[in-house]
Design an enzyme around this catalytic site. Structure first.
Site, PDB file in Angstrom:
ATOM      1  N   SER A 137      36.328 -66.322  12.681  1.00  0.00           N
ATOM      2  CA  SER A 137      37.556 -67.093  12.600  1.00  0.00           C
ATOM      3  C   SER A 137      37.899 -67.584  13.999  1.00  0.00           C
ATOM      4  O   SER A 137      37.412 -67.033  14.991  1.00  0.00           O
ATOM      5  CB  SER A 137      38.692 -66.206  12.073  1.00  0.00           C
ATOM      6  OG  SER A 137      39.957 -66.820  12.228  1.00  0.00           O
ATOM      7  N   TYR A 150      44.148 -58.349  12.470  1.00  0.00           N
ATOM      8  CA  TYR A 150      43.065 -59.215  11.997  1.00  0.00           C
ATOM      9  C   TYR A 150      42.242 -59.729  13.172  1.00  0.00           C
ATOM     10  O   TYR A 150      41.003 -59.705  13.145  1.00  0.00           O
ATOM     11  CB  TYR A 150      43.669 -60.374  11.213  1.00  0.00           C
ATOM     12  CG  TYR A 150      42.679 -61.377  10.678  1.00  0.00           C
ATOM     13  CD1 TYR A 150      41.860 -61.059   9.604  1.00  0.00           C
ATOM     14  CD2 TYR A 150      42.585 -62.651  11.239  1.00  0.00           C
ATOM     15  CE1 TYR A 150      40.958 -61.988   9.100  1.00  0.00           C
ATOM     16  CE2 TYR A 150      41.687 -63.580  10.737  1.00  0.00           C
ATOM     17  CZ  TYR A 150      40.876 -63.247   9.667  1.00  0.00           C
ATOM     18  OH  TYR A 150      39.983 -64.169   9.174  1.00  0.00           O
TER      19      TYR A 150
END
Length: 280
Positions: A137, A150
């Site tokens: 990501s 995250y």
């Protein structure tokens, strides 16, 4: 035709990646925790008569990963491409997110990748052929609260992938990271709607950021196409940002000092969004 194993295919990027590889003529082994509860991929595969075999696998479980991948290797031969896509998120401040949630995110996003990777590496090394694509990501390159848990898991994944790439190139096995920006997935929609109020303002700020971005949604099929391109192209490039905002976010961070970045995240919404707007 390559043999492709993809994790986390019940929805979103994983589902679209399975369809993209199969439509390109590859044999796809699509895994998910609960196939009976997520019939969308099976229905699409049947309707289009695609070469997709769906099996149950929980990347959080040593036994599940071992048994599922061993069965594929035994019945269908070696895996040419592994796409580590399964992932979960946690949203909130470091104070408010339970330790169990930090562990859960790391278990799936980091150790889950490691389990699957270790299961296919011996065969790839021995054959001196293969490709491992880890779905990271933009959050693997930058860290914003309230996505700290995250981001930590994706930073760990980036380090694992970079180190692994150096090991496996010796054996002609490619390792790549695909780094999406804000994509229209169930995960992004959950971030768009925070569940609880917090004394930390970053949760509401990021909800507004995601809400604005998702007004012009980027479909997960865009990421799937990039994953397929990386696999088919033979590229040795390690990192592949994808999505209209991905490279912009990364450049935004690299243009700032650490202290400026921290001050911006600690500041008010007006300053944050002004700096974000100035980066585009």
């Amino acid at each position: 035709m390559a043999s492709v194993l993809i994790t986390g295919t019940s929805k979103g990027i994983g589902l679209e990646a399975a369809l993209a590889f199969a439509r390109a003529g590859h044999q796809v082994f699509a895994t998910m925790r609960n196939p009976t509860q997520s019939p969308a991929l099976a229905e699409a595969a049947a309707a289009e008569k695609l070469p997709i075999l769906i099996s149950k696998m929980d990347v959080d479980s040593d036994a599940s990963v071992h048994d599922a991948i061993a069965a594929i290797l035994k019945d269908h031969g070696p895996i040419d491409v592994l796409v580590n896509n399964a992932g979960v998120e946690a949203v909130g401040s470091v104070e408010e997110v339970p330790l169990s949630a930090f562990r859960s995110v790391m278990e799936t996003n980091y150790f889950g990748v490691l389990r699957c990777t270790q299961a296919v590496l011996p065969s790839m090394r021995e054959r001196r052929s293969g490709c491992i694509i880890n779905i990271s990501s933009v959050a693997g390159r930058i860290c914003n609260p309230p996505l700290t848990a995250y981001c930590a898991s994706k930073w760990a994944l980036e380090a694992l992938s970079e180190g692994l790439a150096g090991e496996m190139k010796t054996f002609n096995v490619r390792v790549a990271l695909v780094e999406p920006g804000i994509i229209d997935t169930a995960m992004a929609r959950r971030i768009e709607h925070p569940e609880a109020k917090s004394p930390y303002g970053q949760s509401a700020r990021f909800a507004a950021l995601f809400e604005h971005s998702l007004k012009t949604p980027v479909p997960p099929s865009l990421v799937a196409d990039k994953i397929l391109e990386v696999a088919d192209s033979g590229t040795w490039q390690l990192r592949h940002p994808v999505g209209p905002d991905a490279l912009g976010f990364i450049q935004w961070r690299t243009a700032m000092t650490d202290e400026d970045w921290i001050d911006m995240n600690a500041g008010d919404d007006a300053t944050f969004f002004a700096k974000l707007g100035g980066s585009s």
